[in-house]
Design a protein around this motif. Structure first.
Motif, PDB file in Angstrom:
ATOM      1  N   TYR A  25      -3.959  -4.708  -0.473  1.00 42.66           N
ATOM      2  CA  TYR A  25      -2.919  -5.117  -1.414  1.00 42.66           C
ATOM      3  C   TYR A  25      -1.529  -4.725  -0.925  1.00 42.66           C
ATOM      4  N   LYS A  26      -0.643  -5.711  -0.856  1.00 41.17           N
ATOM      5  CA  LYS A  26       0.757  -5.448  -0.532  1.00 41.17           C
ATOM      6  C   LYS A  26       1.542  -5.554  -1.833  1.00 41.17           C
ATOM      7  N   THR A  27       2.250  -4.452  -2.145  1.00 39.65           N
ATOM      8  CA  THR A  27       3.001  -4.410  -3.396  1.00 39.65           C
ATOM      9  C   THR A  27       4.473  -4.128  -3.136  1.00 39.65           C
ATOM     10  N   GLU A  33       4.748  -4.567  -8.195  1.00 42.74           N
ATOM     11  CA  GLU A  33       4.214  -5.922  -8.345  1.00 42.74           C
ATOM     12  C   GLU A  33       3.427  -6.320  -7.099  1.00 42.74           C
ATOM     13  N   LEU A  34       2.285  -6.967  -7.313  1.00 40.93           N
ATOM     14  CA  LEU A  34       1.471  -7.457  -6.207  1.00 40.93           C
ATOM     15  C   LEU A  34       2.189  -8.615  -5.529  1.00 40.93           C
ATOM     16  N   ILE A  37      -2.149 -10.409  -0.676  1.00 41.14           N
ATOM     17  CA  ILE A  37      -3.420  -9.790  -0.304  1.00 41.14           C
ATOM     18  C   ILE A  37      -3.605 -10.068   1.170  1.00 41.14           C
TER      19      ILE A  37
END
Length: 143
Positions: A25-27, A33-34, A37
């Motif tokens: 997951y990259k936030t 906030e996401l 992916i």
């Protein structure tokens, strides 16, 4: 150098994932906030290759392997985010889904048997018999 979690694993530590690998997951650093992916990220951190989401993106019936039974897994389960078996000599498939992909697995990093990165699935709809999950988690710890 390697990420701190990887150094911990290489020194005989054990990390258990009971859901999707959070490294994918990259936030947004400020809002949380996401953003994306990225199924390629675990390769750099853990040496684990995840298939693209269009290849393995669902919930699949899984059965424990002999290695999984030796660690305490004994029940049919529903696995998700399975990975391919060809991950190297330190990779052990603990449960295989209906397509032959590993839905539960252990990747060792040079520590004692049973240590490393352990991926298991918890059922989402039913109350689970956590005894087998606990057995797999505790396998190799403190030996």
């Amino acid at each position: 150098g390697p990420a701190p979690i990887r150094r911990y694993l290489e020194r005989g530590g054990k990390v258990v994932l009971l859901g999707p690998n959070p490294v994918i997951y990259k936030t947004d650093a400020v809002t949380g906030e996401l953003l994306d992916i990225d199924t390629t990220a675990p390769l750099a951190v853990f040496g684990i290759r995840y298939p693209a989401p269009n290849v393995a993106n669902g919930f699949y019936a899984s059965q424990p392997t002999a290695a999984g039974r030796a660690m305490g897994l004994r029940s049919f389960s529903i696995g998700y985010q399975p990975i391919e078996l060809q991950q190297g000599e330190r990779f052990t498939a603990l449960a295989l889904d209906e397509f032959g992909m590993a839905s539960a697995w252990l990747m060792g990093y040079g520590g004692p048997p049973g240590t490393g990165l352990l991926q298991l699935s918890l059922p989402r709809q039913d109350v689970a018999d956590l005894a087998e999950i606990q057995a797999a988690i505790e396998y190799g710890v403190g030996w």
